[in-house]
Structure formats: structure tokens, C-alpha cells
Design an enzyme around this catalytic site. Structure first.
Site, PDB file in Angstrom:
ATOM      1  N   HIS A 240     -11.541  -5.107   8.518  1.00 23.97           N
ATOM      2  CA  HIS A 240     -12.280  -4.838   7.284  1.00 23.97           C
ATOM      3  C   HIS A 240     -13.406  -3.826   7.498  1.00 23.97           C
ATOM      4  O   HIS A 240     -14.237  -3.659   6.627  1.00 23.97           O
ATOM      5  CB  HIS A 240     -12.877  -6.128   6.717  1.00 23.97           C
ATOM      6  CG  HIS A 240     -11.856  -7.089   6.207  1.00 23.97           C
ATOM      7  ND1 HIS A 240     -11.045  -7.823   7.046  1.00 23.97           N
ATOM      8  CD2 HIS A 240     -11.502  -7.431   4.946  1.00 23.97           C
ATOM      9  CE1 HIS A 240     -10.253  -8.586   6.311  1.00 23.97           C
ATOM     10  NE2 HIS A 240     -10.508  -8.368   5.034  1.00 23.97           N
TER      11      HIS A 240
ATOM     12  N   GLU B 298       0.820  -1.213   0.000  1.00 19.82           N
ATOM     13  CA  GLU B 298       0.000   0.000   0.000  1.00 19.82           C
ATOM     14  C   GLU B 298       0.850   1.256   0.000  1.00 19.82           C
ATOM     15  O   GLU B 298       0.503   2.265  -0.627  1.00 19.82           O
ATOM     16  CB  GLU B 298      -0.967  -0.011   1.195  1.00 19.82           C
ATOM     17  CG  GLU B 298      -2.040  -1.096   1.124  1.00 19.82           C
ATOM     18  CD  GLU B 298      -1.513  -2.494   1.402  1.00 19.82           C
ATOM     19  OE1 GLU B 298      -0.373  -2.614   1.920  1.00 19.82           O
ATOM     20  OE2 GLU B 298      -2.213  -3.480   1.094  1.00 19.82           O
TER      21      GLU B 298
END
Ligand SMILES: Cc1ncc(C[n+]2csc(CCOP(=O)(O)OP(=O)(O)O)c2C)c(N)n1
Ligand SMILES: [Mg+2]
Lengths: 401, 370
Positions: free
Chosen positions: B161, B92
Site C-alpha cells: 500500500h 486492474e
């Protein structure tokens, strides 16, 4: 065979790769992928610390790791920058002592790396430097006083990165390498042949972004040269505590890119190795890593006390390998550097030092409204309010005087 | 990657063919209002932006062939080629750092973080570079990039999540932070984000991805084109999602539908609640929010994120500073508890719901009403 993790380990020595840009450049050297990617057994050195040209057969080179000697005019121009670089380092350190600058991470001892980094790339190429690379940035043609803005403390960056294609000096270690990767990627998508030289130190190679940048550059086959100045320390921590790799150049092979190590105090070898790396990258070889062995002669910054973690004898050892005296001896012996050249070059260096003294000697007036001006392209209502509040505060202060 | 991209002025066969295909697809799409999901609206915004400007590049994890784990980038690689929408290695920081470099060099990258909590490896790039580059270069380097983040909970997702991470970004000077709540805003706000010369954190409430609404895409496109021509847009403005007179519910992203449901329930009990959809957390539209609270005299701020040191807290502080003399009661917050986001079987205890909102509304000292 392609160079990817997609195939099983071969039983025998791998065949020559059949496709890909890397494969093409390999054909030139007639060696296996592994031999090409692994650094030569010894660091590339062309001129000894005594200033003597290493005989071709003894340069420690192997097939695929031979480097042609740069020509005399290139060497003389580089020497000039070397002398200027040393003068800049010494002048800046003095300016810090005089309180004209907050801090200066000196590259004293590493000037050959600095100069080679600036000279190996072309005008349209990009450089992504760190806090220690002021000399390289100046050698690329940015105004010296602008370069020192960060360290003087009037703004975080003093030059326009687009002026000479030089990223802003980066302090968060190795984050800038990814910016270099992005610049190269954008250029590649447009079909431009831009090469990026992305710089970091030895200790910084432990950071995650170092890994991510190398991997991205390799996967997207981007023309990025990762130039690691191994000056043996990350502030106080020696390289042995950063990495168990045989060398930092060896790290490259794991990403599928070639690595090379070079004597970082030998400007001739640096120009040769970086010059070839840039040429290969421009021809489409993908990224390369060059590790330069050098030494940080002074403390990490003026705020650091290097005697707490290293011996004077070690410093003295490296003093004997100084990049300037080596180059001077070599070029003089070769008849390339005359005493008139020396005088001219010393004059140039002195002029840059004077420019720094004058520029940093002037008291800068900062504009407090600059605080709000550049946070966004245009200030948000919140920032406008805060800007008015500060203006009002200052107006009342002035009225009260 | 075979061909290279071209500048718009010299389009090469490959790219312009793909672009023409995309254009044809756009033209053939139904006219008039149609039922659309938020996911499709965002996807359409990407298609339109990529069609209009070759500098718009999409990349991230699984966004290429797969079209993203939420299918938001569905079809982009097919329509525009694998140079304009592509998968990256799993990293990322690498994705955001590379986007910084691309934005420095003429592109308008739109990158996807696969999930809210998986954006954290990119935090250093976001905070130290994305947010600061414009400032430290005094505007010489602009970073027109968008970081899209599927965010927040309510989907029964496992650990990592479901984070509501907006406060981290909102707290960082130099980032714009958008949180659309409606299908139309999914389109409108992403177009604005891509057009912005400043970096935008684009928070997509993943529990709303499949919520539908009737929207007229053609009208949205025309609005966008008009705004572009006129140099105006709704950028940074809050919206009155439901008009009311008795109290104001202030919400953004996934909490807006919850606030609307609460207002509907309150109406049945004879209480008229106004709902403000904040839309843009940064910049923050004090004007719209405070106009509403001045009118109603009461307010509840609703957000999924933990309440402590949160965007909700910031909103309360701002409203209190700006509307103190109009307030009939202390402003209440209905937020997530100050606990790590809970496991799926516990999340309904955590999430602000209609009842908890109505309880907070009940607490707004109605006995003091003149
Ligand atoms: C991400 C990050 N962590 C820590 C620091 C603090 N820091 C500044 S320089 C430095 C040492 C870096 O050493 P090296 O990469 O070898 O470069 P050198 O300073 O020797 O040129 C450290 C730890 C930083 N700037 N960024
Ligand atoms: Mg070091």
C-alpha cells in the site's frame, strides 16, 4: 429472476428470467438460461468436409441452437474472399521465403474463420484482431500492403484503425479483447448500436485479460462477440495443456454469456453462427462467445518447426477438411458457383497477390525522424534533443561519404 | 445504467439535469482563497472536468457509491450519474484495457488504481498499449486517458500500500508522469492531465491527501480556462517552491514538503536552500532544474523510492551532464533504501527525512566554497 450471482441456487430448474436484455432474447428460443448459455452438444456444422449440406435434422442442433442457412449471394461473396484469403496466405509465405518480409503468421487452413469474422459485422462495427488475422483485416477492406507493414518491419502498424474500425493487430495475447470491450462500452454509453468482434486464439484463452474482458463485457452487458479460433496449438503447446474445460465455448457460461462451438472450416456454419451472434448482440443480448474448431496447417510462423510437436498424419487428417475445397464442392453442387465465377474469383485473388508482390517488392525508405515524431502528440524537450542528435549524426555520416 | 450518454450537442434530460446540478454546486462554492485539502482539490478538478466535457468518464474499484477508498471521487456518481462514474469488477488490467478502448472511441477516461502496488496487474496494458498506441499508429489513435494512482508511503500502511512506483512508468516511453505536491497543483495538474491528448500517469501522494492549503478555486478555474483558450499551460514545468542561493533541493510529490521543511531548518542555521518541485517527471523540465543548480552550484535530489535505477538517479545524471562546470560538489541523493517498502513500525527509518537531507547538504564540500 435476474441473471446474476446474487441469488441462491434454485432447487429446481430455473424459471425463465424475468428481465434484462438477455432474458428478452431468451424468450425467442423458449429454453432455460442454462440451455441458452451452454453450447450445443455438438459443434455446429452445416456442410460436411465432402461439401454436402448436412440435412437440417442432422445438423446437431438443439432448441435455441438452430441456424438459418445464409443466402446464396452471401455465400458466393464469402467464397470469393475465401479464395483471396488462401492466395494471400500463400503469397505472403512466399514473400517471407524471398526475404521481403521478416515474419508471417499464416492463417492457412483458417481462412473460413477469417472471412466470416470480416463479413459478419457491419461497417460501423469494430474488429479487434491478432497477429494471425491479416486475412480478416484485408477482407474488411484494409489495403493489403498496409496490413503487412508490421511484418515487413518498417513500422509497428501500417493502417489507421479508424479507417475501417479495425484495432491494430495485437501481439500481447488477449490484451486487445479489453480494448474491444472499451470501444463497445463507449458506444453503448452514447446510445450507439456498435457491435465489436474481438478475436483470439485457443492458447490465449489461458491469459488473464481473456477472463477480465469476458467478465467486463458480461457485467456491463456489452455487444461484444468473442471469437476464438481454436486451431489446436499455441505455438507448440496443444490445447489439452491449456485448459481442462469441456470446450472453450463452455467457458462463456461462467461469465453469464452464451457460448457456441462451430466447425471452423465450414464457412456456411460460421456465417450462420456469427451472423446470429452479431444480430443478438446488436439487439441487446450482451456478449457472446463463439469457438471455431479449425487447424493451423502451417507452422506457427516461418520461424517455427511444427514437425517437432505434431505428426504429419494429423496434418493430413485436417487437409481432408480443407475449408476451400469444401465450399467449392458445396457451391458448385448447389449451382451457385459457375466456372465463370471461378475464373473471375481467381483473377481477383491473383490481383491481390500481385498487389502484395508489388507493394512488398518495393524497397521502403524509412525516415529515422519518425522515431521521435509519434511518441507523444508533440515531442518533449528530451525527444527534441535526441532527434537533433540523430540528425546531426546522420548529417556527419553523409558528409563523410 | 439506464439512460445513455448524449453528445454535448444533443444533451438528453437526465444527463443535463445532473450536469446543471453540478454546475450550480460549482457556482455556489465560496469565492476567494479557502482552506482546501489535496483530496478536495483533486475531487474538484474531476467535478469541473466532468462538468465541462461529457466525454470525461471516471471508473475503477469502489469509486462509485463509496467515492473511492480515499474519497477522491466522492459525489461524482451522485452528481453525474452511474454512467459517468461507476464501479468495475476487481481487475486492474480490465480497467486500464477498457479505458484504452474507450479512449479510442471518443471518451476521456480517468481511472483509479486503488493503491500503487495494485496497479501492477495493469502493467502489461500500460506498457504495451497505453504507452505505445500513439506511436504504433503514427498518431492516428490518441489515448486521452488518465490513470490516477494514490502512491508512496508515510501513512503507516501495510505491505503493498506504499510503493513509490514512478520509475516503472517514467522508464516507459510514451507515458507522461505527473506527481503533484501542492493542493493547487492537485487541481491544476489533474485538469492538464485530463486535457492532455497523451496518456498520463497521475501519482497522488497519499500522505498529502489531507494536507491543507489556502487556494482560490475560482482563480485556478480562470487560469485553466485562460490556458485552454490560449493553448498554453504550465504542463511539464517544474516550479521553484522556495527560493535560495546556497544549494538546490530537487524533489517531487511526497518529498516536496520534506524538502521544504529541510530548507526551513537550514535557514535557521544560516544556509539558504532553494527547493525545486519537479511536478512533472515526464516530460522533465531540465531548464528550471538546471538553472537553479547553475546558480547554487550544489544539489541534493530527494525521493521516497529506492535510489537504485531510480528517477532520482536520472535527475542526478541529467544535472551532472548539464551543469558539470557549475558544480562545487558531487550531487547527492537522499532516497529510500534499496529494500522492499518497510512495515509501518520501520518506515520512519526508511523515508527521507529532514535530518538525512541536512546531512547530505552538509556533505556538499562547503570547505571548497570560494
Ligand atoms: C502475453 C503473451 N505471451 C506470450 C506471447 C508469445 N506468443 C505469441 S503467439 C503465442 C501462441 C498463441 O497461441 P494461440 O492463442 O492458440 O493463437 P495462434 O497463434 O495459434 O493463432 C505465444 C505464446 C505473446 N505474444 N503474448
Ligand atoms: Mg492456437
Amino acid at each position: 429472476m435476474t441473471i446474476s450471482a446474487n441469488h441462491e441456487a434454485p432447487d429446481e430448474a430455473p424459471a425463465m428470467p424475468g428481465d434484462g436484455a438477455l432474458a428478452e432474447s431468451l424468450l425467442k428460443f423458449g429454453i432455460s438460461v442454462e440451455d441458452y448459455m451452454l453450447p450445443a452438444r455438438h459443434q455446429i456444422q452445416m456442410v460436411t468436409p465432402d461439401g454436402v449440406l448436412v440435412p437440417l435434422g442432422e445438423q446437431g442442433t438443439q432448441p435455441g441452437h438452430e441456424y438459418p442457412l445464409p443466402d446464396d449471394s452471401e455465400l458466393l461473396a464469402a467464397y470469393e474472399q475465401l479464395v483471396i484469403g488462401r492466395r494471400v496466405n500463400d503469397q505472403n509465405s512466399a514473400l517471407v521465403r524471398q526475404g521481403r518480409m521478416a515474419v508471417y503468421p499464416s492463417s492457412h487452413g483458417q481462412e473460413a474463420c477469417q472471412v466470416a469474422a470480416a463479413l459478419c459485422i457491419a461497417d460501423g462495427d469494430w474488429m479487434f484482431p491478432t497477429y494471425r488475422d491479416s486475412v480478416a483485416i484485408m477482407a474488411r477492406g484494409i489495403d493489403p500492403v498496409q496490413v503487412m507493414t508490421l511484418f515487413r518491419g518498417d513500422w509497428h502498424g501500417g493502417y489507421n484503425p479508424h479507417e475501417r474500425n479495425v484495432g491494430i493487430q495485437s501481439t500481447p495475447l488477449t490484451t486487445q479483447l479489453l480494448h474491444g470491450v472499451g470501444v463497445a462500452h463507449a458506444a453503448k454509453l452514447r446510445g450507439e448500436k456498435t457491435v465489436v468482434l474481438a478475436m483470439c486464439g485457443d492458447g490465449a484463452t489461458s491469459e488473464g485479460d481473456f477472463h477480465e474482458a469476458l467478465n467486463f463485457a458480461a457485467v456491463f452487458k456489452l455487444p461484444v462477440i468473442f471469437f476464438v479460433q481454436n486451431n489446436k496449438y499455441a505455438i507448440s503447446v496443444p490445447l489439452a495443456q491449456q485448459s481442462a474445460a469441456p470446450s472453450l465455448a463452455h467457458k462463456a457460461v461462467g461469465y453469464g454469456m452464451p457460448g457456441e462451438r462451430v466447425d471452423g472450416n465450414d464457412l456456411v456454419a460460421l456465417l450462420a453462427v456469427l451472423g446470429r451472434a452479431v444480430k443478438l448482440a446488436r439487439e441487446g443480448s450482451g456478449p457472446l462467445l463463439v469457438e471455431a474448431h479449425t487447424y493451423r496447417m502451417q507452422a506457427h510462423t516461418n520461424a517455427d518447426d511444427a514437425t517437432r510437436y505434431r505428426e504429419d498424419s494429423e496434418v493430413a487428417e485436417w487437409q481432408a477438411k480443407d475449408p476451400l475445397t469444401r465450399m467449392k464442392t458445396y457451391l458448385t453442387g448447389k449451382g451457385v458457383l459457375s466456372s465463370e465465377d471461378e475464373t473471375r474469383i481467381a483473377g481477383r485473388a491473383e490481383a491481390v497477390a500481385a498487389q502484395l508482390r508489388q507493394g512488398l517488392g518495393e524497397d521502403v525508405t524509412v525516415d529515422p525522424q519518425d522515431l521521435f515524431r509519434h511518441v507523444f502528440s508533440s515531442p518533449t524537450p528530451q525527444l527534441e534533443k535526441q532527434s537533433a542528435m540523430l540528425a546531426d549524426e546522420l548529417a556527419r555520416e553523409e558528409a563523410a561519404q | 445504467m439506464s439512460q445513455t450518454l448524449t453528445t454535448p450537442s444533443a444533451a438528453n434530460g437526465n444527463v443535463s439535469a445532473a450536469t446543471a446540478k453540478a454546475a450550480a454546486k460549482v457556482a455556489s462554492s465560496e469565492e476567494g482563497p479557502q482552506s482546501l485539502t489535496l483530496a478536495k482539490a483533486i475531487n474538484t478538478a474531476l467535478v469541473d472536468a466532468m462538468h465541462e466535457d461529457e466525454a470525461v468518464i471516471v471508473f475503477g474499484e469502489d469509486v462509485g457509491t463509496l467515492g473511492g477508498v480515499f474519497r477522491i471521487t466522492d459525489g461524482l456518481t451522485k452528481s453525474f450519474g452511474d454512467q459517468r462514474c461507476f464501479d468495475t469488477p476487481l481487475a486492474e488490467s480490465g480497467i486500464v484495457g477498457m479505458a484504452v478502448g474507450m479512449a479510442m472511441n471518443g471518451m476521456r477516461p480517468v481511472v483509479e488504481m486503488q493503491f500503487d502496488a495494485f496497479a501492477y496487474p495493469a502493467f502489461e496494458q500500460i506498457v504495451s498499449h497505453v504507452a505505445k498506441m500513439h506511436n504504433r499508429t503514427k498518431g492516428a489513435v490518441k489515448l486521452p486517458m488518465v490513470i490516477r494512482i494514490p502512491y508512496a508511503g508515510g501513512i503507516g500502511g501495510v505491505e503493498h500500500h506504499c510503493d513509490s512506483s514512478e520509475a516503472y512508468y517514467a522508464h516507459t516511453a510514451g507515458l507522461k508522469v505527473y506527481a503533484p505536491a501542492t493542493v493547487a497543483d492537485g487541481y491544476r495538474m489533474l485538469r492538464e492531465a485530463i486535457d492532455s491528448d497523451d496518456p498520463v500517469i497521475f501519482l497522488e501522494p497519499k500522505k498529502l491527501y489531507w494536507s491543507k492549503d489556502l487556494v482560490d478555486l475560482q482563480e485556478l478555474r480562470e487560469q485553466h480556462a485562460d490556458n485552454t483558450r490560449a493553448g498554453t499551460s504550465g504542463e511539464g514545468r517544474a516550479a521553484v517552491a522556495r527560493a535560495g542561493t546556497d544549494a538546490t533541493l530537487i524533489a517531487y510529490g511526497p518529498s516536496v514538503p520534506t524538502a521544504l521543511a529541510a530548507a526551513a531548518a537550514a535557514a535557521e542555521e544560516g544556509r539558504s536552500l532553494e527547493v525545486i518541485d519537479v511536478r512533472s517527471i515526464v516530460p522533465f523540465d531540465d531548464e528550471t532544474v538546471q538553472a537553479s543548480v547553475r546558480k547554487t552550484g550544489r544539489a541534493v535530489v530527494i525521493a521516497e523510492a529506492h535510489g537504485f535505477a531510480s528517477v532520482a538517479s536520472e535527475i542526478v545524471a541529467r544535472v551532472q551532464e548539464g551543469c558539470f562546470h557549475h558544480l562545487a560538489a558531487p550531487i547527492r541523493r537522499v532516497t529510500g533504501f534499496d529494500v522492499p517498502y518497510p512495515a509501518p513500525k520501520l518506515e520512519h527509518y526508511y523515508l527521507p527525512g529532514v535530518d538525512r537531507i541536512l546531512d547530505a547538504v552538509d556533505d556538499l564540500q562547503w570547505e571548497d566554497q570560494p
